[in-house]
Each structure stands twice: as C-alpha cells, then as structure tokens.
Design a protein around this motif. Sequence first.
Motif, PDB file in Angstrom:
ATOM      1  N   LYS A 194       0.811  -1.219   0.000  1.00  0.00           N
ATOM      2  CA  LYS A 194       0.000   0.000   0.000  1.00  0.00           C
ATOM      3  C   LYS A 194       0.850   1.277   0.000  1.00  0.00           C
ATOM      4  CE  LYS A 194      -3.951  -0.116   1.963  1.00  0.00           C
ATOM      5  NZ  LYS A 194      -4.799  -0.227   3.160  1.00  0.00           N
ATOM      6  N   SER A 223     -11.874   5.874   0.957  1.00  0.00           N
ATOM      7  CA  SER A 223     -12.614   5.682   2.217  1.00  0.00           C
ATOM      8  C   SER A 223     -13.715   4.673   2.061  1.00  0.00           C
ATOM      9  CB  SER A 223     -13.343   6.981   2.601  1.00  0.00           C
ATOM     10  OG  SER A 223     -12.536   7.801   3.340  1.00  0.00           O
ATOM     11  N   ARG A 224     -14.033   4.011   3.140  1.00  0.00           N
ATOM     12  CA  ARG A 224     -15.267   3.229   3.154  1.00  0.00           C
ATOM     13  C   ARG A 224     -16.419   4.195   2.872  1.00  0.00           C
ATOM     14  NH1 ARG A 224     -16.573   2.283   7.985  1.00  0.00           N
ATOM     15  NH2 ARG A 224     -14.949   3.408   9.082  1.00  0.00           N
ATOM     16  N   GLY A 253     -13.481   3.169  -2.675  1.00  0.00           N
ATOM     17  CA  GLY A 253     -13.904   2.577  -1.400  1.00  0.00           C
ATOM     18  C   GLY A 253     -14.271   1.127  -1.565  1.00  0.00           C
ATOM     19  N   GLU A 309     -13.714  10.972  12.886  1.00  0.00           N
ATOM     20  CA  GLU A 309     -12.643  10.084  12.464  1.00  0.00           C
ATOM     21  C   GLU A 309     -11.923   9.550  13.676  1.00  0.00           C
ATOM     22  OE1 GLU A 309     -11.124   7.876  10.435  1.00  0.00           O
ATOM     23  OE2 GLU A 309     -11.552   9.308   8.839  1.00  0.00           O
ATOM     24  N   LEU A 313      -5.882   6.735   8.938  1.00  0.00           N
ATOM     25  CA  LEU A 313      -4.620   6.257   8.349  1.00  0.00           C
ATOM     26  C   LEU A 313      -4.441   6.701   6.903  1.00  0.00           C
ATOM     27  CD1 LEU A 313      -4.285   2.647   9.769  1.00  0.00           C
ATOM     28  CD2 LEU A 313      -2.704   4.562  10.104  1.00  0.00           C
ATOM     29  N   THR A 314      -5.559   6.935   6.203  1.00  0.00           N
ATOM     30  CA  THR A 314      -5.441   7.363   4.803  1.00  0.00           C
ATOM     31  C   THR A 314      -4.680   8.694   4.710  1.00  0.00           C
ATOM     32  OG1 THR A 314      -7.591   8.365   5.033  1.00  0.00           O
ATOM     33  CG2 THR A 314      -7.517   6.221   3.939  1.00  0.00           C
ATOM     34  N   GLU A 317      -1.043   7.857   4.898  1.00  0.00           N
ATOM     35  CA  GLU A 317      -0.655   7.228   3.621  1.00  0.00           C
ATOM     36  C   GLU A 317      -0.417   8.279   2.545  1.00  0.00           C
ATOM     37  OE1 GLU A 317      -3.440   3.331   4.676  1.00  0.00           O
ATOM     38  OE2 GLU A 317      -3.976   4.573   2.944  1.00  0.00           O
TER      39      GLU A 317
HETATM   40  N1  UDP Z   1      -8.932   1.208   2.671  1.00  0.00           N
HETATM   41  C1  UDP Z   1      -8.905   0.130   1.819  1.00  0.00           C
HETATM   42  N2  UDP Z   1      -9.916  -0.026   0.937  1.00  0.00           N
HETATM   43  C2  UDP Z   1     -10.967   0.831   0.882  1.00  0.00           C
HETATM   44  C3  UDP Z   1     -11.008   1.927   1.789  1.00  0.00           C
HETATM   45  C4  UDP Z   1      -9.968   2.073   2.677  1.00  0.00           C
HETATM   46  O1  UDP Z   1      -7.963  -0.664   1.842  1.00  0.00           O
HETATM   47  O2  UDP Z   1     -11.849   0.636   0.075  1.00  0.00           O
HETATM   48  C5  UDP Z   1      -7.815   1.345   3.612  1.00  0.00           C
HETATM   49  C6  UDP Z   1      -7.119   2.686   3.640  1.00  0.00           C
HETATM   50  O3  UDP Z   1      -6.091   2.737   2.652  1.00  0.00           O
HETATM   51  C7  UDP Z   1      -6.582   2.712   5.068  1.00  0.00           C
HETATM   52  C8  UDP Z   1      -7.666   1.971   5.851  1.00  0.00           C
HETATM   53  O4  UDP Z   1      -8.337   1.146   4.906  1.00  0.00           O
HETATM   54  O5  UDP Z   1      -5.379   2.010   5.170  1.00  0.00           O
HETATM   55  C9  UDP Z   1      -8.684   2.896   6.498  1.00  0.00           C
HETATM   56  O6  UDP Z   1      -8.165   3.409   7.664  1.00  0.00           O
HETATM   57  P1  UDP Z   1      -8.640   4.801   8.262  1.00  0.00           P
HETATM   58  O7  UDP Z   1      -7.975   4.936   9.572  1.00  0.00           O
HETATM   59  O8  UDP Z   1      -8.400   5.903   7.262  1.00  0.00           O
HETATM   60  O9  UDP Z   1     -10.237   4.681   8.376  1.00  0.00           O
HETATM   61  P2  UDP Z   1     -11.234   3.568   8.982  1.00  0.00           P
HETATM   62  O10 UDP Z   1     -11.812   2.863   7.785  1.00  0.00           O
HETATM   63  O11 UDP Z   1     -10.439   2.687   9.887  1.00  0.00           O
HETATM   64  O12 UDP Z   1     -12.291   4.395   9.679  1.00  0.00           O
END
Ligand code: UDP
Length: 401
Positions: A194, A223-224, A253, A309, A313-314, A317
């Motif tokens: 990643k 983001s989700r 997402g 939030e 982590l995004t 990144e």
């Molecule tokens: N992420 C992912 N796929 C997605 C959306 C997010 O792999 O479709 C990853 C993103 O790169 C990050 C993590 O999931 O590493 C999300 O962590 P964050 O702390 O930003 O948010 P959370 O989803 O834990 O609220």
Amino acid sequence: MGITLEDYRDVTPPGTVDFLRRLARSVEGKRMLHVNSTRYGGGVAEILHRLVPMFEELGVKARWEVMAGSDAFYRTTKGFHNALQGTIQHITADMYEAYLACNRENAQRLDLEADVVMIHDPQPAPLIDARKLGAKWIWRCHIDLSTPQRSVWQFLRPYVVRYDAAIVSLPKFAQRLPIPQFLIYPSIDPLSDKNRELSVEEIDRILHRLGVPRDKPILLQVSRFDRFKDPVGVVEAYRLVKKSHDCRLVLAGGTAVDDPEGAEVLAEVQTAVGTDPDVHLLLLPPTANLEINALQRAATIVFQKSTREGFGLTVAEALWKGKPVIGGQTGGITVQLIPGVTGFTVHSPEGAAFYTKRLLNEPDLMTAIGRQGREYARHRFLITRHLQDYLGMMIHLSQAA
Ligand code: UDP
C-alpha cells in the motif's frame, strides 16, 4: 516477503534502525505476546504482521495469539465496539456472560506465558484474569473512546484497571484510570504494497486498468462509504472547484456488500455524482493495496473530509506519498495536518473547495506542502516509530516496580 529491518534504513530518519537496535538491547530475550481477535483484516492485524517479525529481529521473543470465538461472541464484541465508539447498543446480561465465558475458554486454550503481554482492544480484555505473577500486561486500545456508552465502559473498566498500563491512540481517547496511560499513534508500513515506491509505469498501468485517465488534476478520497467520511461533501467540494478548474474526482472505497449502510451511502453518492464523466467511483476489493497506492501517488490533492474520524490512516498514507491533504477538522486528522504546513483542515465543502483551488493555483505551495508532509510522516507515522514507542514502553514497565 523477506523484508528486514535493514530495508527501513533508506526510508526512515537517519539513525532510526541503530536507535531501535540500541533500545532493544535493554529488553533482549524478553518474551512478548500480542493477543487480538483476528489474524487477517483490519489495521491491527496488518500492523502485527510486520511488528512481530521486527521485534524478533531485535532479539525480543515475540509471539502473536489470536483468540477464537463463536458468532455470538463476535456479535457481542461488535456491539461493544459500536457502544464504546458512541453508538448506543443494547447488550443483554446473556451477551455479557457469553463474552466472559468465551474469554475463560481462551484463557485455557491460549499460551499466555510471557514477560510482557499486549492485549489489543476489548475482545480479549478479560484475559487479564489469567495473568501470572511478574508478567506485565498492557491493554492496547485502538478504538475511539471519546464518547463511550457508559454501561459498556463500566462493564469493561474493572478489567482494564487491573492492567499495568493502557495505551490509547489520541489524547481525547484517554479515560480516567488509576493505571498509567500512554499515547501511541498508529502507523503505516512504508514498505508494504500500500505504501512502497511504485514506478511511473506501474502507476500508469494501474490507473489505466482502473479506467482513470491522467489528463487533468486528480482529486482523490479513499474511504469506506460511510457517512462520517462525508463522500457527498467531497462531491460538493469538487463541483465548486470544477467551476474554475478542470479536474477529475476519484472516490475509491470498499464494495460494502455486508454493510447495508455502506450500500445506502454509495447510492447517495451515485445520486450526487449523476452522469459526470470526470467523477470515478471505484469499488475496490479489500486486497486492492497496490491500486490504492497507485491512486494516492497519481493524485494531485488528497481529501479526507471526515466529519468524525478515529485516527485516519489514509491521511498518513497520502502524506507519505508527498501529497497535500485536505481533511476534516476532526480526530486524528488534526494531529496529522498542520494547517499550511502539511495540509489544510476544513469544516465544510466550501472550505475544502477553497483550499483545493488555492493549491491548484499555487504549484509551488503544493510542492512545499507535499514535501513537508512526507517528512512529517517519516518522523511521526511510520511503523519504526511505533516499534520505538513499544520498546520504550517495555523498558519503562520492566523497570517499574
Ligand atoms: N482502505 C482500503 N480499501 C478501501 C477503503 C480504505 O484498503 O476501500 C484502507 C485505507 O487505505 C486505510 C484503511 O483502509 O489504510 C482505512 O483506515 P482509516 O484509519 O483511514 O479509516 P477507517 O476505515 O479505519 O475508519
């Protein structure tokens, strides 16, 4: 993967690897155990997959045990998770009892013998009952405890207070506890798929495959599809920017098949987007690490416009990839984005659009912020810093009476 500590020399601040080796000498040969509730999926498991071999390389005898539970157990702990993060849940006496019974079974089944035991999150918290004399037990909480549902926290707290220390991820997650509390920020692994460097060809190939042309500036949010991530607000910001600056918006997402609310939010976003060919809604599988990496590297500006939030982590990144980030003024985003230095924090789509336009108008500012963000992430949010904090904590506890 064959990655060793030496590989981190090139990406971490000078002296980091040597400093880790020196710190580790004080705890060499100590047995450290991590316990959580899942081997795969989620940030905790991801970080443990790297941290455990790193500890071993440093001479700490690190192990990782995963607790086992029934569906009912996971339903209960999911309820705990939501309640502790502030969404009111109804947890029945039977559910509490099943949770404790599951922990008792795991206490029998797991090998909990170690000098330092780090228990991750609420699921295995009652394992503290199995502590042996002389061992140091730490409760590592990764979740947002700023507004916990009182009844659930009151149930959990008697277990937590028996630990030697607790660790939270942000100051506002701290609780009133009679034990020492430490603040340790989460981290990203700069050598994982990643986050590792990608060649221009790799980035081009991936973007092509995802159907995202690179003909104009790309605004990105990964983001989700969750209301707290405010994807609709991102679309609104993009529309305001688009009036004066031609650009693309990529919202990437998860597919959210098991999350009814995710599907609802996705539908709202689709409605907001309409038929704009410059907006790309990408539904990625959980394994799409290289895709996320390439998107973040191809982006001109990265958004994380959350209204609530945990850590975010995004953001780390994107900072690591030298991108200016515009984020919601909330949670861990505020410790990562120093306004005007590593990015900007905003309260509205208008605010996000304002700073986006400013950055697009001032390429030099964009470059400077990107560079500063990368250095900030290098010092604060890489896994080596996380390891350093854990070692420091082990040393502290082994010296405490
Ligand atoms: N992420 C992912 N796929 C997605 C959306 C997010 O792999 O479709 C990853 C993103 O790169 C990050 C993590 O999931 O590493 C999300 O962590 P964050 O702390 O930003 O948010 P959370 O989803 O834990 O609220």
